[in-house]
Design a protein around this motif. Structure first.
Motif, short mmCIF file in Angstrom:
data_model
loop_
_atom_site.label_atom_id
_atom_site.label_comp_id
_atom_site.label_asym_id
_atom_site.label_seq_id
_atom_site.Cartn_x
_atom_site.Cartn_y
_atom_site.Cartn_z
N ALA A 268 0.82 -1.21 0.00
CA ALA A 268 0.00 0.00 0.00
C ALA A 268 0.86 1.26 0.00
CB ALA A 268 -0.92 -0.01 1.21
N SER B 28 -9.72 -6.86 -2.78
CA SER B 28 -9.16 -5.64 -2.22
C SER B 28 -9.34 -5.60 -0.71
CB SER B 28 -9.83 -4.42 -2.87
OG SER B 28 -9.37 -3.23 -2.27
N GLN B 29 -10.53 -5.94 -0.22
CA GLN B 29 -10.78 -5.93 1.22
C GLN B 29 -9.87 -6.90 1.95
OE1 GLN B 29 -15.05 -6.68 1.53
NE2 GLN B 29 -15.34 -4.58 2.23
N ARG C 32 -6.27 -5.57 1.97
CA ARG C 32 -6.09 -4.45 2.90
C ARG C 32 -6.02 -4.91 4.35
NH1 ARG C 32 -10.19 -0.10 -0.07
NH2 ARG C 32 -8.75 0.41 -1.77
N GLY D 104 -2.53 -5.36 5.09
CA GLY D 104 -1.65 -4.24 4.77
C GLY D 104 -1.22 -4.14 3.33
N GLU E 47 -2.58 -4.14 -1.11
CA GLU E 47 -3.61 -3.73 -2.07
C GLU E 47 -3.59 -4.70 -3.24
OE1 GLU E 47 -5.75 -1.31 -1.76
OE2 GLU E 47 -4.90 0.21 -0.41
N VAL F 48 -4.11 0.59 -8.66
CA VAL F 48 -4.89 0.15 -7.50
C VAL F 48 -6.24 0.86 -7.47
CG1 VAL F 48 -5.00 0.25 -4.97
CG2 VAL F 48 -2.91 -0.53 -6.11
#
Length: 359
Positions: free
Chosen positions: A15, A71-72, A75, A78, A80, A354
């Motif tokens: 990220a 994506s969730q 994340r 930590g 993407e 992203v």
């Protein structure tokens, strides 16, 4: 109406820096049974998959749904996800755990070690293996334009490769990858697959990496030539075009129209040109096999599939999608535009990817 489903391979990135991250194990550890996320060859990637759909609006919802789910999950650890067919930033990939992947690394050496590429696989339902092979024989000249439309891998190990799809060049290092000759029947297709495995150069049927093949586990033709698309709209556009290609080819077969006897060498040249130029230059025309502007080649694809697109209710979607694609450019054009705008910042290229992956 034929069902269609897609599999998208996505890159896992930091990220902060945009560098690929080997976190697929951590991501998949929290995935529920109802989530279509799977591991791939390298730990820096994930694969999503939709269910078979007959309506493109439903397929579009699923594509976005699984991109969002990926994506969730990323994340949460930590990272993407980015719909990039190769990493713009330099990377030393990490092999995913598993006996089959270990054997691939041992047998194929550097080809397996450096193979961090993300593709789009489109599955279209067929009634039988015989129909499926008839389709494979007749769609061969039309696969290179799909590669040009989807091209989304201009950077390799921190450098501009000079190609719109360098993934196609890297993927082509596998011994069975690329275009194939006309088979003529399902029996001859199966015989060819058995013979190829019998050489010992391939581990198993899963390594039949033709640009289009009969799927092993589904009653489908699987078209594998495309890069993963940066924009989900382009994923749906390619799915509509592939379904129309399959239906068009099946109608030709039922009408006893023979496949075009195009030499594999010409198909390889057309694929090379598509990977090199994308939509930014001339391509090889799939009928004349002479140079032609990308707009003419994609226009020929639309003309070729128009009756099938119309019957499926997808003609307007395809025409508008193609117009939109040429207006804004494919993934390769988008990546290079950010690179130029930011003075050569590859981290910014990844950050924009992203954002667009789940937009």
């Amino acid at each position: 109406m034929r069902s269609v489903g897609v599999e998208e391979e996505l890159l896992l990135v930091s990220a902060d820096s945009g560098e690929p991250q080997a976190v697929s194990g951590a991501v998949l550890a929290s995935v529920g049974e109802d989530e279509e996320l799977e591991k791939e060859l390298q730990e820096e990637q994930l694969e999503t998959g939709t269910r078979p759909r007959t309506q493109m609006v439903d397929l579009a919802v699923e594509v976005r749904r699984w991109r969002g789910a990926a994506s969730q999950r990323a994340r949460a650890v930590g990272a993407e996800v980015a719909a990039l067919a190769t990493s713009p930033l330099a990377v030393d990939p990490s092999l995913s755990p598993g006996e089959r992947y270990r054997r691939m690394a041992q047998e194929y050496g550097l080809t397996a070690q450096e193979q961090l590429t993300c593709g789009l696989h489109v599955h279209v339902g067929v009634e039988s293996d015989e129909e499926g092979v008839a389709v494979l024989d007749r769609i061969r000249p039309w696969l290179a334009p799909l590669l040009a439309m989807s091209a989304n891998s201009p950077f390799w190990q921190g450098e501009d490769s000079g190609y719109a799809s360098y993934r196609n060049r890297v993927w082509g290092r596998w011994p069975s990858a690329g275009p194939v000759e006309v088979f003529g029947s399902a029996g001859k297709y199966r015989e060819r697959v058995r013979s190829m495995i019998g050489t010992g150069a391939l581990l198993d049927e899963g390594m039949i990496y033709f640009d289009a093949r009969l799927a092993r586990n589904y009653p489908t033709v699987e078209v594998r030539v495309a890069d993963v698309c940066l924009d989900a709209r382009d994923t749906v556009l390619l799915a509509a075009l592939v379904r129309a290609l399959v239906e068009t080819a099946a109608r030709q077969w039922r009408a006893d129209e023979p496949p075009a006897p195009v030499d594999v060498g010409l198909l390889r040249l057309a694929a090379w040109r598509a990977g090199r130029s994308g939509l930014s230059g001339e391509l090889v025309h799939p009928v004349t096999f002479e140079p032609a502007p990308a707009e003419s080649v994609v226009g020929a694809l639309l003309d070729h599939t128009a009756p099938a697109l119309s019957d499926a209710g997808d003609l307007a979607l395809a025409k508008e999608g193609v117009e939109d694609l040429f207006r804004r450019g494919n993934g390769a054009a988008a990546q290079r535009a950010v690179f130029e705008e930011t003075g050569g910042d590859l981290s910014a290229v990844v950050a924009e990817a992203v954002r667009r992956t789940v937009a």
